[in-house]
Design an enzyme around this catalytic site. Structure first.
Site, PDB file in Angstrom:
ATOM      1  N   GLU A 489      12.354   4.448 -17.809  1.00 38.44           N
ATOM      2  CA  GLU A 489      11.958   4.713 -19.208  1.00 38.44           C
ATOM      3  C   GLU A 489      11.696   6.188 -19.513  1.00 38.44           C
ATOM      4  OE1 GLU A 489       8.947   1.944 -20.708  1.00 38.44           O
ATOM      5  OE2 GLU A 489       9.684   0.360 -19.400  1.00 38.44           O
ATOM      6  N   ARG A 520      -8.164  10.343 -29.877  1.00 38.71           N
ATOM      7  CA  ARG A 520      -6.810   9.804 -29.741  1.00 38.71           C
ATOM      8  C   ARG A 520      -6.311   9.217 -31.066  1.00 38.71           C
ATOM      9  NH1 ARG A 520      -2.333   8.794 -27.573  1.00 38.71           N
ATOM     10  NH2 ARG A 520      -1.554   6.671 -27.402  1.00 38.71           N
ATOM     11  N   GLU A 610      -3.390  -9.593 -29.365  1.00 30.52           N
ATOM     12  CA  GLU A 610      -4.209  -8.916 -30.366  1.00 30.52           C
ATOM     13  C   GLU A 610      -3.815  -9.278 -31.794  1.00 30.52           C
ATOM     14  OE1 GLU A 610      -3.244  -4.961 -28.911  1.00 30.52           O
ATOM     15  OE2 GLU A 610      -2.446  -4.449 -30.867  1.00 30.52           O
ATOM     16  N   HIS A 646       5.930  -9.178 -20.146  1.00 30.84           N
ATOM     17  CA  HIS A 646       4.765  -8.501 -19.589  1.00 30.84           C
ATOM     18  C   HIS A 646       3.684  -8.423 -20.651  1.00 30.84           C
ATOM     19  CE1 HIS A 646       2.150  -5.500 -17.909  1.00 30.84           C
ATOM     20  NE2 HIS A 646       2.336  -4.744 -18.966  1.00 30.84           N
ATOM     21  N   GLU A 670      -1.771  -8.045 -16.349  1.00 33.77           N
ATOM     22  CA  GLU A 670      -2.816  -7.205 -15.772  1.00 33.77           C
ATOM     23  C   GLU A 670      -3.847  -8.090 -15.086  1.00 33.77           C
ATOM     24  OE1 GLU A 670      -4.402  -4.261 -18.450  1.00 33.77           O
ATOM     25  OE2 GLU A 670      -6.422  -4.756 -17.795  1.00 33.77           O
ATOM     26  N   HIS A 699      -4.701   1.970 -14.227  1.00 25.80           N
ATOM     27  CA  HIS A 699      -5.598   2.800 -15.042  1.00 25.80           C
ATOM     28  C   HIS A 699      -6.507   3.655 -14.182  1.00 25.80           C
ATOM     29  CE1 HIS A 699      -4.408  -0.517 -17.805  1.00 25.80           C
ATOM     30  NE2 HIS A 699      -4.091   0.550 -18.497  1.00 25.80           N
TER      31      HIS A 699
HETATM   32  N1  GLN Z   1       7.480  -1.376 -19.998  1.00 26.30           N
HETATM   33  C1  GLN Z   1       6.338  -0.657 -20.473  1.00 26.30           C
HETATM   34  C2  GLN Z   1       5.959   0.392 -19.442  1.00 26.30           C
HETATM   35  O1  GLN Z   1       6.119   0.173 -18.319  1.00 26.30           O
HETATM   36  C3  GLN Z   1       5.169  -1.566 -20.718  1.00 26.30           C
HETATM   37  C4  GLN Z   1       4.020  -0.841 -21.370  1.00 26.30           C
HETATM   38  C5  GLN Z   1       2.878  -1.733 -21.787  1.00 26.30           C
HETATM   39  O2  GLN Z   1       2.725  -2.838 -21.348  1.00 26.30           O
HETATM   40  N2  GLN Z   1       2.028  -1.248 -22.649  1.00 26.30           N
HETATM   41  O3  GLN Z   1       5.462   1.450 -19.771  1.00 26.30           O
HETATM   42 ZN    ZN Z   2       1.231  -3.260 -19.793  1.00 26.33          ZN
END
Ligand code: GLN
Ligand code: ZN
Length: 775
Positions: A489, A520, A610, A646, A670, A699
């Site tokens: 990416e 932010r 959300e 994801h 997560e 994180h």
């Molecule tokens: N594919 C995105 C990344 O890896 C997923 C980001 C996310 O879940 N916020 O950055």
């Molecule tokens: Zn994510």
């Protein structure tokens, strides 16, 4: 006489002045005095701007250096012990320590938690209450800012987060006792502050009680009653502001509060006006939120005026306040900062400044008759008409496709069948390893992208650079021994913007920033028209990456719900329909990826949860269309193509039942931080498809050991079968550094191999010790 009013103005400044001032201060490049003066400049400009626009009730104390919920905690003296005991910190340092944590080499003090403010993309700091705290008026901020405006000749309406909403948003730090138990402790503080504001000359105060639009127990309702019996007589006239929804069953409670005025959000809850007018006591005025504070579209002034006039007829104009639906915190400051937007779109939009112009226009129309502001009404009408008839908002081909959607476009073969086909096509080992998509966005990468955007680097040079990064990423992943690779990416700055820029129907501003948290800010795209995908968006990068390796490369897409959630969405179509258009566009992309030889595709939906409505009664409907959009996006491919999704939040028990219906082949989530607690959710709903609970907390800069990851996998295997389990990090790695990512990924692969070996050789042993299901 009706009153033109506002509930809150953006605090970041038209050019993100606050962001810069904060970051200078945090970096030690400016003093607290310089920060204070930059903040005062923003407040002054905001007040003058609002006065200049004809707003009569101008808010103060809507400004914050970081967050207004944190300000409220500080004002009440609710400072967590770990910060209160740091006596060497001054007040400003302590305030930022609470927001951002402290680390002075030897010790680290964790920041207070941050979470989303209702269903907005603003995040607040969660107050921590503790019976040991002695609550008292610990800050004079509301009074100081009132005095500050008064010195400029502007008498403001101070805004405070109301006590009941404050308590509901807070958490009890030590015990599980509901935070409502602190009501008797916070009320005297509010009473004293209101009395002092009154003494300083405040005729009105605004107490924000957005929690009145949530589901309340009868005990909570009674607490509103008793609290406002005290606050309603504390000095100034009290306006209780509700927003983000209809009061529903709480309307009677709100109308019975002994306060001078009640604010209703008539954008989200237009239906509450009639019952409110019917039941309102004679002593109460109504503030009517007729201008959308959550979106960027120019208002239908005729419709707004009709509502206001209905109220004025029933109550008399002097009992009507004209207002935006909620604080304007959630929209950009000024459309005048967008000269580069095309004229057509420009005419359809209104940012905070324009919204207050609308408020002023409506107030004049209500007071003096619409003929006095005929030009403004005519212009607003013409703009709506142009929008309604523009080809941009109505693409026949898109509408035809929508109509042609059939049930079977949402269906794939049953998971069991797909699983077999995919096993054959991909030949993956047990516990396959993969990542979530992004690899580090290095300073170099950002520099080259900025140079490309500024025109200093040609398209060709930029592409060559990106290809070299993809090559490195593939080499690393092969070397580390990952099973399903990603291209990294590198070409993406943002997971929504990247796609939005290639779809029709999206527009982007230059300065349309809104605060996300602290310094932010985000610049949400604007979905202004029908959405379609003229060209493939990711195929070239994915196939380039695939050409470098024989391992499967996973195509990476952003899902329809996430694109919807993180944009300003057109208000002339149901969100559900906009989401369907997005889903069709993503579906096109999956089909092209598959045709180009990509065998695994991931559709990210980090924002799916959300989007849940604030009230439980709206959940079913939302989940139905959100999940259907995902299925529409992900069911256009052959059954042998493996579809991943994801999501990155660990608490999703409330949407667990719908996971099965999403029916992704592989779901990565997560969980490293919560120690895999969420696995119980999977056990409870007896989830059958494959799951990749994150085993590396992205994180944190810490690099996990193979042993730590093995332990997490062990816990996962108490609930999931080895055939179900995938091994991956919590989320994308874009914010991490390669020096952290490399050892962490290697540890992950090592751990996966160890656990895999135990299970491959132990088929018999495993049959004996079948996984125990929790719950
Ligand atoms: N594919 C995105 C990344 O890896 C997923 C980001 C996310 O879940 N916020 O950055
Ligand atoms: Zn994510």
């Amino acid at each position: 006489m009706s009153i033109a009013s506002n509930l809150g103005f953006p605090r970041i400044g038209p050019d993100r002045e606050l962001k810069r001032a904060l970051e200078e201060y945090w970096a030690g490049r400016s003093s607290a005095a310089e920060l204070a003066s930059a903040a005062a400049d923003i407040r002054r400009a905001n007040w003058h701007r609002q006065a200049g626009l004809g707003i009569e009730h101008i808010p103060s104390n809507d400004f914050s250096l970081y967050d207004h919920v944190l300000d409220t905690a500080v004002m009440l003296g609710a400072v967590p012990q770990r910060f209160a005991q740091r006596t060497t910190l001054d007040d400003v340092q302590r305030y930022f320590a609470m927001a951002r944590g402290l680390s002075d080499g030897r010790t680290t003090v964790p920041a207070m938690e941050m979470t989303k403010w209702f269903d907005t993309n603003y995040h607040y700091i969660v107050p921590e209450l503790d019976a040991a705290q002695e609550l008292h008026p610990a800050s004079t901020k509301p009074i100081d800012e009132f005095e500050e405006a008064k010195a400029l000749g502007i008498t403001t309406r101070p805004v405070l987060l109301g006590p009941l909403s404050f308590l509901r948003l807070a958490k009890n730090h030590r015990t599980a006792q509901p935070t409502l138990a602190f009501l008797d402790a916070v009320l005297p503080v509010y009473e004293q502050l209101l009395a002092r504001l009154h003494a300083a000359g405040a005729a009105w105060v605004q107490l924000d009680e957005p929690c009145l639009v949530l589901d309340l127990t009868s005990e909570q309702r009674r607490a509103y009653q008793s609290a406002y019996e005290r606050l309603g007589t504390a000095g100034p006239r009290v306006l209780v502001a509700t927003y983000f929804g209809d009061l529903g069953k709480n309307l009677a409670t709100a109308l019975s509060l002994p306060v001078a005025a009640l604010h209703l959000d008539l954008v989200r809850g237009p239906g509450q006006l009639a019952p409110a007018l019917h039941r309102i006591p004679d002593s109460m005025s109504l503030s009517l939120g007729v201008i959308d504070g959550r979106n960027v579209w120019r208002a239908d002034l005729d419709a707004a005026l009709a509502r206001l006039a209905q109220a004025a007829r029933a109550l008399g104009g002097e009992r009507v306040l004209v207002a935006p639906s909620c604080s304007l915190l959630h929209v950009p400051v000024d459309l005048a900062s967008e000269p580069a937007l095309d004229d057509e779109l420009h005419g359809w939009l209104a940012f905070a400044t324009q919204k207050l112009e609308e408020v002023a226009t409506l107030t004049t129309a209500l007071r003096d008759g619409p003929s006095t502001v005929r030009a403004q009404f005519d212009e607003a009408r013409r703009a709506r008409e142009r929008r309604r008839t523009s080809p941009r908002t109505h693409d026949h081909a898109v509408r035809e496709r929508e109509r042609a959607i059939t049930e079977d476009m949402l269906q794939r073969a049953p998971y069991g069948e797909r699983r077999e086909l995919q096993a054959e096509a991909l030949a993956l080992p047990l516990l396959p390893t993969t990542t979530i998509g992004s690899f580090p966005q290095t300073a170099e990468l950002r520099r080259v992208r900025a140079a490309f955007r500024a025109g200093h680097v040609t398209r060709n040079e930029y592409d060559t650079f990106l290809r070299s990064r993809i090559q490195q990423a593939i080499r690393f992943q092969e070397d580390a021994g990952l099973d399903v690779l990603v291209h990294g990416e590198f070409e993406r700055n943002d997971m929504v913007e990247y796609f939005g820029e290639q779809l029709t129907g999206f527009a982007f501003t230059q300065h349309g920033w809104v605060q996300s948290y602290g310094s932010r800010c985000v610049k949400p795209p604007i979905i202004s028209g029908d959405v379609s995908r003229p060209h493939p968006m990711t195929v070239a990068w994915a196939t380039f990456a695939q050409s470098l390796t024989s391992k499967p490369v996973k195509g990476m897409l952003t899902g329809p719900v996430t694109m919807l959630q993180w944009s300003f969405v057109r208000d002339d179509l149901p969100r559900e329909e906009v989401c369907r258009q997005l889903a069709l566009a993503i579906r096109d992309e999956t089909v092209d990826l598959e045709a180009a030889g990509i065998r695994v595709i991931q559709i990210d939906e980090p924002a799916l949860r959300e989007g849940l409505p604030l009230r439980a009664q709206g959940w079913r409907n939302y989940l139905r269309w959100a999940v259907n959009a995902f299925r529409l996006a992900s069911s256009g491919v052959a059954d042998r193509t493996q579809m991943h999704t994801h999501m990155c939040y660990s608490a999703f028990d409330d949407i667990a039942d719908m996971l099965a219906y999403l029916d992704a082949d592989v779901l990565s989530i997560e969980s490293a931080r919560s120690g895999m607690e969420l696995l119980e959710t999977f056990a409870r709903v007896d989830y059958q498809n494959a799951v990749g609970p994150g085993v590396y907390d992205v994180h944190s800069p810490a690099v996990p050991s193979a042993q730590a990851i093995e332990a997490l996998l062990g816990r996962a295997l108490e609930v999931l079968t080895p055939e179900q389990l995938w091994v991956n990090p919590d989320c994308g790695l874009k914010t991490r550094r390669w020096e952290e990512v490399q050892p962490a990924i290697r540890a992950m692969v090592t751990a996966a191999r160890t656990v895999r070996a135990q299970h491959e050789h132990g088929t018999v042993a495993r049959a004996a010790a079948a996984p125990t299901r929790v719950g």
